[in-house]
Design a protein around this motif. Structure first.
Motif, PDB file in Angstrom:
ATOM      1  N   VAL A  98      -3.033   2.356  13.882  1.00 55.12           N
ATOM      2  CA  VAL A  98      -2.294   3.209  14.812  1.00 55.12           C
ATOM      3  C   VAL A  98      -1.864   4.518  14.150  1.00 55.12           C
ATOM      4  O   VAL A  98      -2.082   5.594  14.670  1.00 55.12           O
ATOM      5  N   HIS A  99      -1.220   4.425  12.981  1.00 52.70           N
ATOM      6  CA  HIS A  99      -0.719   5.636  12.329  1.00 52.70           C
ATOM      7  C   HIS A  99      -1.545   6.054  11.114  1.00 52.70           C
ATOM      8  O   HIS A  99      -1.470   7.203  10.680  1.00 52.70           O
ATOM      9  N   LYS A 100      -2.285   5.123  10.534  1.00 52.92           N
ATOM     10  CA  LYS A 100      -3.119   5.400   9.350  1.00 52.92           C
ATOM     11  C   LYS A 100      -2.268   5.950   8.205  1.00 52.92           C
ATOM     12  O   LYS A 100      -2.673   6.885   7.509  1.00 52.92           O
ATOM     13  N   LYS A 101      -1.084   5.383   8.036  1.00 50.54           N
ATOM     14  CA  LYS A 101      -0.174   5.906   7.004  1.00 50.54           C
ATOM     15  C   LYS A 101       0.273   4.794   6.068  1.00 50.54           C
ATOM     16  O   LYS A 101       0.100   3.611   6.352  1.00 50.54           O
ATOM     17  N   GLU A 127      -2.951   4.477  -2.693  1.00 50.14           N
ATOM     18  CA  GLU A 127      -3.892   5.123  -1.772  1.00 50.14           C
ATOM     19  C   GLU A 127      -3.964   6.617  -2.050  1.00 50.14           C
ATOM     20  O   GLU A 127      -2.973   7.240  -2.445  1.00 50.14           O
ATOM     21  N   ASP A 128      -5.140   7.171  -1.823  1.00 53.47           N
ATOM     22  CA  ASP A 128      -5.320   8.616  -1.839  1.00 53.47           C
ATOM     23  C   ASP A 128      -5.453   9.030  -0.375  1.00 53.47           C
ATOM     24  O   ASP A 128      -6.434   8.685   0.287  1.00 53.47           O
ATOM     25  N   PHE A 187       0.867  -1.173   0.000  1.00 53.72           N
ATOM     26  CA  PHE A 187       0.000   0.000   0.000  1.00 53.72           C
ATOM     27  C   PHE A 187       0.904   1.222   0.000  1.00 53.72           C
ATOM     28  O   PHE A 187       1.777   1.352   0.867  1.00 53.72           O
ATOM     29  N   ARG A 188       0.687   2.101  -0.975  1.00 54.43           N
ATOM     30  CA  ARG A 188       1.571   3.261  -1.094  1.00 54.43           C
ATOM     31  C   ARG A 188       0.846   4.397  -1.774  1.00 54.43           C
ATOM     32  O   ARG A 188      -0.273   4.254  -2.236  1.00 54.43           O
ATOM     33  N   THR A 189       1.523   5.561  -1.816  1.00 53.73           N
ATOM     34  CA  THR A 189       1.072   6.641  -2.678  1.00 53.73           C
ATOM     35  C   THR A 189       2.090   6.767  -3.808  1.00 53.73           C
ATOM     36  O   THR A 189       3.203   6.241  -3.706  1.00 53.73           O
ATOM     37  N   SER A 231      -8.528   4.327   2.311  1.00 51.77           N
ATOM     38  CA  SER A 231      -9.408   3.166   2.139  1.00 51.77           C
ATOM     39  C   SER A 231      -9.641   2.463   3.478  1.00 51.77           C
ATOM     40  O   SER A 231      -8.811   2.546   4.383  1.00 51.77           O
ATOM     41  N   PRO A 232     -10.789   1.752   3.585  1.00 49.36           N
ATOM     42  CA  PRO A 232     -11.047   0.971   4.800  1.00 49.36           C
ATOM     43  C   PRO A 232      -9.924  -0.025   5.075  1.00 49.36           C
ATOM     44  O   PRO A 232      -9.571  -0.260   6.229  1.00 49.36           O
TER      45      PRO A 232
END
Lengths: 225, 219
Positions: free
Chosen positions: A50-53, A35-36, A8-10, A41-42
């Motif tokens: 924890v960090h949502k990053k 990811e945006d 998962f990345r930008t 995303s869920p």
């Protein structure tokens, strides 16, 4: 028995690049999930509550977050093309320089980019002090890892691209070939290594993105509240 | 048959305490040198020129800096006794993640509590409790963070427990009231000799904070 590896990345995340490079160096097949960050995303929220990053590596359904933690996981799970040295002292040194990059180098370079006037001058001085330590570390070596790209190169590697983007936008030299010759050639050698060269985010898009960040920072610092 | 280990440290440092715990877990003899941070020794400046900070472990004359890195080094060199990191790569990644979380959050928030007042202090208290609750959740019903045995994450976090009294005194709140399971875990850790012999006395830490506040001119 298939291995399922997802990243998962930008498109622009420097930290995610570390993982892309590590997976490619080890020849690991993986799927990318872009990811945006303005609309997470869920799955992202589930995998890194924890960090949502990003980046997040998901291996057979199990998530690992924090790029340097992910690099060590990759190195321990897939033993080909080792990233960290075997000797405990050399490993400690590698971890030290990667952490130095994140804690000090990145912070000072970001300040050179985003600040103006006296604050920018001070940030430039701090940056030079930090980069001198890296220059010293490069003595007698082609890469931080020695003859081959290793953990420290992957940890610091985004600088090879980002620094020139910052230099172009703010019109300041950060890594001067005369003052930091070893670091300068490392940046060239690293950027041109085949696996690395093929995976930079598009330069023009990066310039637009960071110019916008700078414009917003200047606007918010000069507007009265 | 000395292991030729020197530890440069400063007695209130929760980071230095992590190294002391790791050395004790491995039953290692070492020379302890107390640094005066207002007057750093030539040895410290030579061994940690980049950060000029403690703790520094000097093993066979070679320095290792940054407490988590030192603890991993100790765990790798003396791997046959009391391993602190698990052997499974995924479990190791989880341990490193949580130790990194402790590093990112606890020190700064704790520091804000004893250096600020009013809204800033309230915000820091709220955020610290939030982080400790997340850690409490991660601990769950296990005796230690990695399960049955004391390990890397326990070492990273438990050293802050001797600072809790200072945080509570200056922040005017009770960590035990908010995070009883975490406090129970700190008491469980303190039953280990390696921990009880390495942590500073909370009252002495509080006295130290009083001096620091005077020095920084905080009321």
């Amino acid at each position: 028995m298939g291995e399922e590896v997802k990243l998962f990345r930008t498109w622009s995340s420097s930290f995610a690049l570390r993982i892309v490079w590590a997976l490619k160096i080890k020849g690991i097949e993986y799927e990318t999930v872009f990811e945006d960050l303005s609309n997470k995303s869920p799955l992202l929220l589930q995998y890194n509550p924890v960090h949502k990053k990003v980046p997040i590596l998901v291996h057979n359904g199990r998530p690992i977050a924090e790029s340097l933690v992910i690099l060590e996981y990759i190195d321990e799970t897939w033993k080909q093309a080792p990233l960290l040295p075997k000797d405990p002292y050399e490993r400690a040194m590698a971890r030290f320089w990667a952490k130095f990059g994140d804690d000090k180098v990145l912070t000072s370079i970001w300040s050179v980019f985003i600040k103006q006037g006296k604050e920018q001058e001070e940030a430039l001085v701090a940056t030079m002090e930090n980069l001198k330590f890296l220059e010293e570390e490069m003595k007698g070596k082609k890469f931080f890892g020695g003859e081959r790209i290793g953990y420290v190169d992957l940890a610091l590697g985004y600088l090879a691209n980002l620094i020139s983007i910052f230099e172009e936008i703010v019109g300041l030299k950060i890594v001067d070939e005369e003052k930091l010759p070893l670091l300068y050639s490392w940046m060239q050698d690293f950027a041109e290594a085949p696996i690395i060269r093929d995976n930079w985010p598009p330069r023009e898009k990066m310039i637009v993105k960071f110019q916008a960040l700078l414009d917003a920072a200047i606007a918010s610092s000069s507007s009265s509240s | 048959m000395a292991d030729d280990i020197i530890l440069l440290d400063f007695w209130p440092s929760m980071f230095g305490m992590r190294v002391k715990i790791a050395l004790a877990e491995k039953d290692l003899k070492y020379e302890y040198r107390e640094e005066d941070l207002r007057n750093k020794s030539p040895l410290l400046l030579e061994m940690n020129p980049v950060h000029k900070k403690i703790p520094v472990l000097i093993h066979h004359g070679k320095p290792i800096c940054e407490s988590q890195i030192i603890v991993e080094y100790i765990d790798e060199v003396w791997k046959d006794k009391s391993p602190l990191l698990p052997s499974d790569p995924y479990e190791r990644a989880q341990a490193r993640f949580w130790a990194d979380y402790v590093d990112k959050k606890i020190f700064e928030l704790g520091r804000k509590i004893w250096t600020t007042k009013g809204e800033d202090q309230e915000a820091a208290k709220k955020e610290l409790i939030g982080c400790l609750k997340i850690l409490e959740g991660e601990l769950g019903e296990k005796p230690f963070f990695s399960g049955e045995n004391f390990g890397f994450v326990d070492v990273s976090l438990v050293t802050f427990s001797c600072w809790f009294y200072a945080y509570e005194r200056f922040g005017n709140f009770s960590i035990e009231a908010e995070c009883p399971k975490l406090i129970a875990w700190t008491k469980r850790c303190m039953q280990k000799e390696s921990v009880s012999s390495s942590l500073a006395d909370p009252f002495k830490i509080c006295g130290f904070v009083v001096l620091l506040r005077k020095k920084f001119g905080i009321e």
